[in-house]
Design a protein around this motif. Structure first.
Motif, PDB file in Angstrom:
ATOM      1  N   SER A 243      -2.710   8.084  -0.792  1.00  0.00           N
ATOM      2  CA  SER A 243      -1.990   6.833  -0.987  1.00  0.00           C
ATOM      3  C   SER A 243      -0.914   6.754   0.080  1.00  0.00           C
ATOM      4  O   SER A 243       0.073   7.495   0.047  1.00  0.00           O
ATOM      5  N   ALA A 244      -1.141   5.881   1.059  1.00  0.00           N
ATOM      6  CA  ALA A 244      -0.263   5.846   2.222  1.00  0.00           C
ATOM      7  C   ALA A 244       0.961   4.971   2.018  1.00  0.00           C
ATOM      8  O   ALA A 244       1.990   5.206   2.621  1.00  0.00           O
ATOM      9  N   HIS A 245       0.829   3.966   1.169  1.00  0.00           N
ATOM     10  CA  HIS A 245       1.951   3.028   1.061  1.00  0.00           C
ATOM     11  C   HIS A 245       1.824   2.191  -0.209  1.00  0.00           C
ATOM     12  O   HIS A 245       0.736   1.747  -0.555  1.00  0.00           O
ATOM     13  N   THR A 246       2.933   2.015  -0.894  1.00  0.00           N
ATOM     14  CA  THR A 246       2.999   1.125  -2.052  1.00  0.00           C
ATOM     15  C   THR A 246       4.232   0.253  -1.902  1.00  0.00           C
ATOM     16  O   THR A 246       5.312   0.746  -1.567  1.00  0.00           O
ATOM     17  N   GLU A 247       4.080  -1.044  -2.117  1.00  0.00           N
ATOM     18  CA  GLU A 247       5.207  -1.961  -1.999  1.00  0.00           C
ATOM     19  C   GLU A 247       5.092  -3.058  -3.040  1.00  0.00           C
ATOM     20  O   GLU A 247       4.029  -3.267  -3.639  1.00  0.00           O
ATOM     21  N   ARG A 253       2.437  -5.700  -7.093  1.00  0.00           N
ATOM     22  CA  ARG A 253       2.433  -4.361  -6.517  1.00  0.00           C
ATOM     23  C   ARG A 253       1.213  -4.226  -5.620  1.00  0.00           C
ATOM     24  O   ARG A 253       0.087  -4.510  -6.027  1.00  0.00           O
ATOM     25  N   ILE A 254       1.440  -3.770  -4.389  1.00  0.00           N
ATOM     26  CA  ILE A 254       0.364  -3.604  -3.417  1.00  0.00           C
ATOM     27  C   ILE A 254       0.276  -2.129  -3.044  1.00  0.00           C
ATOM     28  O   ILE A 254       1.260  -1.537  -2.594  1.00  0.00           O
ATOM     29  N   THR A 255      -0.901  -1.562  -3.250  1.00  0.00           N
ATOM     30  CA  THR A 255      -1.126  -0.153  -2.946  1.00  0.00           C
ATOM     31  C   THR A 255      -2.200  -0.033  -1.882  1.00  0.00           C
ATOM     32  O   THR A 255      -3.283  -0.613  -2.012  1.00  0.00           O
ATOM     33  N   ARG A 256      -1.907   0.717  -0.842  1.00  0.00           N
ATOM     34  CA  ARG A 256      -2.875   0.957   0.223  1.00  0.00           C
ATOM     35  C   ARG A 256      -3.277   2.422   0.203  1.00  0.00           C
ATOM     36  O   ARG A 256      -2.419   3.301   0.245  1.00  0.00           O
ATOM     37  N   THR A 257      -4.567   2.660   0.140  1.00  0.00           N
ATOM     38  CA  THR A 257      -5.108   4.019   0.090  1.00  0.00           C
ATOM     39  C   THR A 257      -6.007   4.229   1.292  1.00  0.00           C
ATOM     40  O   THR A 257      -6.804   3.352   1.636  1.00  0.00           O
ATOM     41  N   ILE A 258      -5.913   5.393   1.932  1.00  0.00           N
ATOM     42  CA  ILE A 258      -6.660   5.632   3.168  1.00  0.00           C
ATOM     43  C   ILE A 258      -7.440   6.937   3.077  1.00  0.00           C
ATOM     44  O   ILE A 258      -6.997   7.913   2.458  1.00  0.00           O
ATOM     45  N   TRP A 259      -8.636   6.919   3.662  1.00  0.00           N
ATOM     46  CA  TRP A 259      -9.465   8.104   3.837  1.00  0.00           C
ATOM     47  C   TRP A 259      -9.690   8.283   5.334  1.00  0.00           C
ATOM     48  O   TRP A 259      -9.973   7.319   6.039  1.00  0.00           O
ATOM     49  N   VAL A 260      -9.581   9.506   5.832  1.00  0.00           N
ATOM     50  CA  VAL A 260      -9.775   9.762   7.262  1.00  0.00           C
ATOM     51  C   VAL A 260     -10.693  10.960   7.459  1.00  0.00           C
ATOM     52  O   VAL A 260     -10.788  11.844   6.596  1.00  0.00           O
ATOM     53  N   VAL A 281      -4.230  -5.046  -5.048  1.00  0.00           N
ATOM     54  CA  VAL A 281      -3.108  -5.890  -5.473  1.00  0.00           C
ATOM     55  C   VAL A 281      -3.102  -5.939  -6.998  1.00  0.00           C
ATOM     56  O   VAL A 281      -4.135  -6.212  -7.630  1.00  0.00           O
ATOM     57  N   TYR A 282      -1.922  -5.692  -7.587  1.00  0.00           N
ATOM     58  CA  TYR A 282      -1.750  -5.716  -9.033  1.00  0.00           C
ATOM     59  C   TYR A 282      -0.706  -6.768  -9.399  1.00  0.00           C
ATOM     60  O   TYR A 282       0.329  -6.892  -8.729  1.00  0.00           O
ATOM     61  N   ALA A 283      -0.977  -7.523 -10.462  1.00  0.00           N
ATOM     62  CA  ALA A 283      -0.055  -8.547 -10.945  1.00  0.00           C
ATOM     63  C   ALA A 283       1.196  -7.902 -11.530  1.00  0.00           C
ATOM     64  O   ALA A 283       1.212  -6.690 -11.791  1.00  0.00           O
ATOM     65  N   PRO A 284       2.257  -8.691 -11.742  1.00  0.00           N
ATOM     66  CA  PRO A 284       3.488  -8.123 -12.312  1.00  0.00           C
ATOM     67  C   PRO A 284       3.276  -7.402 -13.641  1.00  0.00           C
ATOM     68  O   PRO A 284       4.038  -6.480 -13.971  1.00  0.00           O
ATOM     69  N   ASP A 285       2.248  -7.821 -14.422  1.00  0.00           N
ATOM     70  CA  ASP A 285       1.994  -7.150 -15.699  1.00  0.00           C
ATOM     71  C   ASP A 285       1.104  -5.922 -15.549  1.00  0.00           C
ATOM     72  O   ASP A 285       0.701  -5.309 -16.556  1.00  0.00           O
ATOM     73  N   GLY A 286       0.774  -5.539 -14.306  1.00  0.00           N
ATOM     74  CA  GLY A 286      -0.016  -4.345 -14.056  1.00  0.00           C
ATOM     75  C   GLY A 286      -1.509  -4.571 -13.947  1.00  0.00           C
ATOM     76  O   GLY A 286      -2.257  -3.633 -13.637  1.00  0.00           O
ATOM     77  N   GLN A 287      -1.974  -5.798 -14.193  1.00  0.00           N
ATOM     78  CA  GLN A 287      -3.397  -6.082 -14.108  1.00  0.00           C
ATOM     79  C   GLN A 287      -3.858  -6.120 -12.644  1.00  0.00           C
ATOM     80  O   GLN A 287      -3.198  -6.694 -11.789  1.00  0.00           O
ATOM     81  N   VAL A 311      -1.754   0.440  11.056  1.00  0.00           N
ATOM     82  CA  VAL A 311      -2.565  -0.707  10.634  1.00  0.00           C
ATOM     83  C   VAL A 311      -1.701  -1.734   9.926  1.00  0.00           C
ATOM     84  O   VAL A 311      -1.816  -2.945  10.172  1.00  0.00           O
ATOM     85  N   ARG A 312      -0.835  -1.271   9.045  1.00  0.00           N
ATOM     86  CA  ARG A 312       0.021  -2.198   8.299  1.00  0.00           C
ATOM     87  C   ARG A 312       1.006  -2.910   9.224  1.00  0.00           C
ATOM     88  O   ARG A 312       1.193  -4.128   9.131  1.00  0.00           O
TER      89      ARG A 312
END
Length: 387
Positions: A243-247, A253-260, A281-287, A311-312
């Motif tokens: 998990s490279a970045h969460t914002e 909530r946006i989570t970026r996951t990377i495989w190399v 991308v997750y909604a404010p309620d976590g969905q 990349v980001r």
């Protein structure tokens, strides 16, 4: 002596002494642009006009009428520092009018202005080693006039400062993909990490960048089927997901996951690693709302998090440059696009954004509103933008 440090001037205003040296340095830089007019009958110097338009943009001007209004509101010390014409009898400085601004910006050699502005800004930045450089094109809407072919500009923006250090106009008979060398040849990219979208990963581009001593990070899509297949074939041996970045953005909530994994024998010049990047991308309620998966190739042997960061950050050129020109300056709603206006005004808008960012500000609109209210704040910003 560097142009940015060649002129120093202090004027006295009601609020005390004001250092206008950097404003005069800006005018000196524009003074290197050839004036397309015949010398006889010239009333307003080209350098003063280009400097004045830049000052007007710093005050939020979106068109030539507003630029003329903002220039007319400048104090006499600021007009003097910009090199404005002096009235032959009364002695006070005169700001050029709207029509003068429009005619001169139409006629000026925009490519020369672009090259000088980018070089002037590059002098204010630290060395390029390890810095990312985003490449991306932007079409200036409604700029084609009777031809129906809108002006397309191809730009290079540094990741660390969000400052454009190179820009060219793409010839009408080609695309930005063919213009990598024309864009990057004038600048030193040794040690830089070049990032580009899926239109650019070709063997020729990769070989050129490696030959210039630069690294690259490319995203790859279906327009390069052989390369994409080679990348996906190697990803089953990738490292565990990182998990490279969460914002959080607008509550989401946006989570970026990377495989190399290593890029063995994929037949691409300089390739060291390949990667898969997933954006959830997750909604404010976590969905969970959506996801996007991209693949890519890089000459770097960096960590997964560092590759994901490149990349980001690549997309800052859209968010911090192109979006700003459109929304803050109304670039795509401006219709006075005769001659070289589209290219020249884009360059001056890039310069305006760069000066504000180099002075340490991120809220561009707020800074321009302050300058509109008090134009004597402009010299302080210009001084803060120098190294």
């Amino acid at each position: 002596m560097s142009v940015s440090h060649a002129v120093v001037g202090v004027v006295t205003d009601e609020g005390g002494e004001v250092d206008t040296g950097q404003m005069a340095a800006l005018a000196a830089m524009f003074g290197q642009v050839n004036d397309p007019r015949k010398a006889r009958g010239v009333r307003h110097r080209l350098a003063a006009v280009l400097t004045g338009v830049t000052l007007a943009l710093l005050c939020g001007a979106r068109n030539f009428r507003q630029a003329a209004d903002r220039m007319a509101e400048l104090s006499q010390p600021l007009l003097a520092a910009a090199g404005a014409r002096r009235h032959p009898v009364l002695g006070f400085r005169i700001a050029p009018g709207r029509d003068t601004l429009r005619r001169l910006v139409e006629a000026v050699d925009a490519s020369v202005v672009d090259r000088l502005v980018c070089a002037w800004l590059a002098e204010r930045l630290d060395g390029p080693a390890g810095v990312g450089l985003s490449l991306d094109g932007k079409t200036v809407r409604h700029s084609g006039g009777g031809t129906g072919i809108d002006v397309q500009l191809f730009s290079a923006m540094r990741h660390d400062t969000a400052v454009v250090i190179a820009q060219i106009q793409v010839p009408a008979d080609t695309t930005e993909v063919t213009q990598i060398e024309a864009l990057l040849d004038p600048i030193d990219i040794t040690g830089m990490v070049i990032t580009a979208d899926a239109a650019h990963p070709s063997s020729g581009t990769a070989a050129y960048l490696c030959g210039r001593g630069a690294d690259y990070v490319f995203t790859v899509k279906g327009n390069r089927p052989a390369l994409l297949a080679a990348i996906t074939d190697r990803l089953p041996t990738a490292t565990a997901a990182t998990s490279a970045h969460t914002e959080r953005r607008s509550g989401h909530r946006i989570t970026r996951t990377i495989w190399v994994t290593f890029a063995r024998d994929i037949g691409f010049p300089g390739a060291a690693m390949v990667f898969r990047l997933r954006r959830d991308v997750y909604a404010p309620d976590g969905q969970w709302v959506s996801n996007q998966i991209v693949h890519g190739v890089t000459s770097l042997t960096s960590t997964a998090a560092e590759i994901a960061a490149h990349v980001r950050t690549h997309w800052w050129i859209e968010n911090k440059i192109h979006w700003g020109r459109d929304v803050l300056f109304g670039e795509d709603t401006h219709h006075a696009w005769l001659g070289n206006v589209a290219h020249a005004m884009a360059t001056l808008r890039d310069l305006t954004i760069a000066l504000i960012r180099l002075a340490g500000y991120s809220r561009i609109k707020q800074v321009m509103e302050r300058h509109h209210a008090d134009k004597m704040l402009i010299p302080a910003l210009l001084n803060a933008s120098r190294p």
